[in-house]
Design an enzyme around this catalytic site. Structure first.
Site, PDB file in Angstrom:
ATOM      1  N   PRO A 244     -64.642  69.240  76.942  1.00  0.00           N
ATOM      2  CA  PRO A 244     -63.489  69.766  78.621  1.00  0.00           C
ATOM      3  C   PRO A 244     -63.957  71.471  78.913  1.00  0.00           C
ATOM      4  O   PRO A 244     -63.122  71.421  79.943  1.00  0.00           O
ATOM      5  CB  PRO A 244     -62.229  70.233  77.627  1.00  0.00           C
ATOM      6  N   GLY A 245     -64.632  71.817  78.466  1.00  0.00           N
ATOM      7  CA  GLY A 245     -65.225  73.679  79.005  1.00  0.00           C
ATOM      8  C   GLY A 245     -64.845  74.666  78.216  1.00  0.00           C
ATOM      9  O   GLY A 245     -65.846  75.761  78.934  1.00  0.00           O
TER      10      GLY A 245
ATOM     11  N   LYS B 171     -67.120  75.834  75.677  1.00  0.00           N
ATOM     12  CA  LYS B 171     -68.628  76.884  75.618  1.00  0.00           C
ATOM     13  C   LYS B 171     -69.143  77.079  76.858  1.00  0.00           C
ATOM     14  O   LYS B 171     -69.351  78.335  77.226  1.00  0.00           O
ATOM     15  CB  LYS B 171     -69.525  75.336  74.639  1.00  0.00           C
TER      16      LYS B 171
ATOM     17  N   CYS C  19     -68.881  69.531  65.422  1.00  0.00           N
ATOM     18  CA  CYS C  19     -67.802  69.219  65.015  1.00  0.00           C
ATOM     19  C   CYS C  19     -68.347  68.473  63.373  1.00  0.00           C
ATOM     20  O   CYS C  19     -67.205  67.898  62.993  1.00  0.00           O
ATOM     21  CB  CYS C  19     -67.338  69.273  65.222  1.00  0.00           C
TER      22      CYS C  19
END
Length: 291
Positions: free
Chosen positions: A80-81, A83, A203
């Site tokens: 979703p942004g 990083k 992850c």
């Protein structure tokens, strides 16, 4: 029991429990409790109208990509942004970031993140696209000085916390995801310029999606160098110490370094105050002509 028969029985909640208790041994009960606990996202303020909240381990992974001197940067699976926000806030003023997300819905979230969480003068140097990362390398113009590949993965923390995902779990999903991760990583490596740097992260808890994917890269390509992350803000390489991104101006938190694995670092929540899980590995592309 034959391996195929054993794998067939390792399904659902019982299979998940057996698989990861065998993987982590005596550590598994404490790790499982930490995975079931609430995460504590930190606030990352890049100067936009909104702050972005994300796991401190995710900040560590993005900040481990050395950005100084780079002009072209790719965030390969960016939604979703979080990083993307970290990288954009730390990149040089003449650098440009291409943030890619294949899913149209997730791409829309990414667009909103860039718009809302970055100041306009930085957001204008971020371009969002929606392509299949595994085929991006087919375009000769897609060449980058730096690449972050935060690959889709098993995300066992979310599986463990959702009964619907847990009942459908099986080891075959790990195998499928590892194949997709390899397709993305090999594509990314082909797009990385000589002398460039890459961070591969997931992850996932299991090594088949982490170190074992890096092992495959090392077997396939001769120009791969694995860098060692150190305490503080340095990376160890054969050419000396390299600086990584300083995010202290954007967030007030101690970023977890994680435990050393064969090739990377693994942040696990039972020893990192709830952060993670997050595996990351820093790579550089050697120029074989000057070796």
């Amino acid at each position: 029991m034959k391996q195929k028969d054993r794998a067939r029985k390792l399904t659902g909640e019982q299979g998940f429990e057996q698989y990861y208790s065998e993987l982590f041994g005596e550590r598994w009960p404490a790790l499982k409790d930490a995975l079931l606990g609430k995460d504590s996202p930190l606030s990352y303020d890049a100067g936009g109208k909104d702050k972005y909240f994300l796991d401190s381990a995710s900040v560590r992974a993005a900040a481990s990509l050395p950005l100084s001197g780079s002009k072209s940067i790719l965030d390969m699976c960016a939604a979703p942004g979080g990083k993307t926000v970290v990288i954009a806030s730390c990149m040089d003023k003449d650098a440009h970031l291409l943030s890619n997300e294949r899913s149209n819905d997730r791409k829309n979230r990414l667009v909103n993140t860039v718009k809302n969480c970055l100041p306009p003068q930085i957001a204008e140097r971020v371009t969002v696209i929606g392509k299949d990362g595994a085929t991006l390398c087919l375009a000769p113009s897609n060449r980058f000085d730096r690449i972050l590949l935060d690959a889709p993965c098993s995300s066992e923390r979310h599986v463990l916390q959702d009964p619907n995902y847990l009942k459908d779990w099986s080891p075959s999903r790990i195998k499928t995801l590892a194949a997709a991760q390899w397709a993305l990583l090999s594509s990314a490596w082909r797009m990385l310029n000589e002398g460039g740097f890459m961070v591969y992260s997931t992850c996932a808890l299991n090594p088949d999606e982490n170190d074992n994917v890096i092992q495959k890269l090392l077997k396939k390509f001769d120009d791969v160098e694995v860098l060692t992350c150190r305490e503080g803000s340095g990376l160890s390489s054969t050419v000396g110490e390299l600086a990584v991104s300083d995010v202290s101006a954007f967030c007030n938190a101690q970023l977890p370094l994680g435990e050393q694995t064969r090739f990377g670092r693994h942040v696990l929540p039972d020893t990192s105050e709830g952060a993670g899980p997050l595996y990351y590995c820093v790579l550089s592309k050697k120029n074989l002509q000057i070796q």
